[in-house]
Design a protein around this motif. Structure first.
Motif, PDB file in Angstrom:
ATOM      1  N   THR A  22       0.828  -1.206   0.000  1.00 13.60           N
ATOM      2  CA  THR A  22       0.000   0.000   0.000  1.00 13.60           C
ATOM      3  C   THR A  22       0.863   1.257   0.000  1.00 13.60           C
ATOM      4  O   THR A  22       0.589   2.214  -0.731  1.00 13.60           O
ATOM      5  N   GLU A  23       1.916   1.260   0.821  1.00 18.80           N
ATOM      6  CA  GLU A  23       2.806   2.425   0.884  1.00 18.80           C
ATOM      7  C   GLU A  23       3.526   2.640  -0.446  1.00 18.80           C
ATOM      8  O   GLU A  23       3.652   3.773  -0.915  1.00 18.80           O
ATOM      9  N   GLN A  25       2.485   1.595  -3.396  1.00 15.27           N
ATOM     10  CA  GLN A  25       1.452   2.003  -4.352  1.00 15.27           C
ATOM     11  C   GLN A  25       1.194   3.509  -4.232  1.00 15.27           C
ATOM     12  O   GLN A  25       1.136   4.232  -5.230  1.00 15.27           O
ATOM     13  N   THR A  26       1.046   3.991  -3.003  1.00 13.19           N
ATOM     14  CA  THR A  26       0.806   5.419  -2.769  1.00 13.19           C
ATOM     15  C   THR A  26       1.964   6.255  -3.294  1.00 13.19           C
ATOM     16  O   THR A  26       1.752   7.282  -3.951  1.00 13.19           O
ATOM     17  N   TRP A  27       3.203   5.832  -3.029  1.00 10.62           N
ATOM     18  CA  TRP A  27       4.361   6.583  -3.516  1.00 10.62           C
ATOM     19  C   TRP A  27       4.356   6.646  -5.042  1.00 10.62           C
ATOM     20  O   TRP A  27       4.579   7.717  -5.623  1.00 10.62           O
ATOM     21  N   CYS A  28       4.112   5.520  -5.679  1.00  9.26           N
ATOM     22  CA  CYS A  28       4.110   5.487  -7.153  1.00  9.26           C
ATOM     23  C   CYS A  28       3.073   6.446  -7.719  1.00  9.26           C
ATOM     24  O   CYS A  28       3.341   7.169  -8.676  1.00  9.26           O
ATOM     25  N   ILE A  29       1.883   6.448  -7.123  1.00  2.00           N
ATOM     26  CA  ILE A  29       0.797   7.285  -7.633  1.00  2.00           C
ATOM     27  C   ILE A  29       1.054   8.759  -7.344  1.00  2.00           C
ATOM     28  O   ILE A  29       0.894   9.613  -8.216  1.00  2.00           O
ATOM     29  N   GLU A  30       1.470   9.077  -6.121  1.00  2.00           N
ATOM     30  CA  GLU A  30       1.616  10.480  -5.725  1.00  2.00           C
ATOM     31  C   GLU A  30       2.929  11.115  -6.150  1.00  2.00           C
ATOM     32  O   GLU A  30       2.985  12.328  -6.343  1.00  2.00           O
ATOM     33  N   ASN A 107      -3.893   1.875 -11.471  1.00  2.00           N
ATOM     34  CA  ASN A 107      -2.873   1.834 -10.425  1.00  2.00           C
ATOM     35  C   ASN A 107      -3.463   1.533  -9.054  1.00  2.00           C
ATOM     36  O   ASN A 107      -2.819   0.894  -8.228  1.00  2.00           O
ATOM     37  N   LEU A 108      -4.678   1.994  -8.804  1.00  2.00           N
ATOM     38  CA  LEU A 108      -5.322   1.713  -7.522  1.00  2.00           C
ATOM     39  C   LEU A 108      -5.713   0.245  -7.383  1.00  2.00           C
ATOM     40  O   LEU A 108      -5.957  -0.230  -6.275  1.00  2.00           O
ATOM     41  N   GLY A 112       1.462  -2.862  -4.897  1.00  2.00           N
ATOM     42  CA  GLY A 112       2.574  -1.907  -4.968  1.00  2.00           C
ATOM     43  C   GLY A 112       3.765  -2.450  -5.742  1.00  2.00           C
ATOM     44  O   GLY A 112       4.405  -1.734  -6.508  1.00  2.00           O
TER      45      GLY A 112
END
Length: 197
Positions: A22-23, A25-30, A107-108, A112
């Motif tokens: 999850t972390e 995934q969040t980094w990749c998206i943001e 991506n969601l 990750g």
């Protein structure tokens, strides 16, 4: 992925459970996907030259993509991260199951690791600016570098040409071994399907 390639599914599940999916995934998206836009804004580089899109297809054929991945030793030419081509990630996702390793369409909907290690074929000179879909203009990129670079020229975001650096020397095969082994693991014997003679 290596544990799965060796047929050790329970070890693969254990390792995936410890991965901060999850972390990441969040980094990749943001951050990963937007790094090119941020670099362009911070560096104040000039506007891209006016050009017409290249003639011919934008996406490489499967054969050309394999050629580029192999030439670059399945490593991102921008950051040197080992990558896994999308067909291998899809096979791994099917092998592990959606609950353990989702590889959805957005991506969601992706694990990750499926984002950070996902390989892409990048046009060094953007296709939209006339860059050809030919091996001399293509490099292997990780998902973050590919989407971070986006439509920008190297000059616009202050990057050196990745083709000037030698490819990483490595035994990493992009998970190709999984393709062969997973056929045995997930073939007719595992699924209960009958072989057609």
């Amino acid at each position: 992925m290596l544990a799965a390639a060796e047929g050790d599914i329970s070890e693969t599940i254990r390792l995936l459970a410890g991965f901060p999916g999850t972390e990441v995934q969040t980094w990749c998206i943001e951050h990963g996907q937007t790094s090119g836009r941020l670099r362009h804004r911070l560096l104040g580089r000039r506007v891209a030259p006016q050009a017409s899109p290249a003639l011919g297809p934008r996406n490489p054929t499967a054969a050309l993509a394999r050629e580029v991945y192999r030439r670059d030793s399945y490593h991102c030419r921008f950051c040197a991260l080992p990558v896994i081509p999308p067909p291998v990630l899809k096979r791994f996702g099917r092998l592990m199951g959606e609950a353990v390793f989702p590889v959805g369409r957005t991506n969601l909907e992706r694990h990750g690791a499926a984002l950070v290690f996902r390989g892409a074929i990048d046009h060094v000179v953007p296709w939209s600016l006339g860059g050809a879909t030919a091996s001399e203009n293509l490099v292997t990129a990780c998902w973050a570098c590919n989407y971070g670079k986006s439509r920008y020229t190297l000059d616009q975001i202050g990057l050196t040409d990745p083709r000037l650096r030698p490819a990483v020397e490595s035994d990493w095969d992009g998970g190709d071994g999984l393709r062969v082994r997973s056929r045995r693991i997930s073939g007719p014997a595992r699924t209960g399907a009958k072989r057609s003679e």
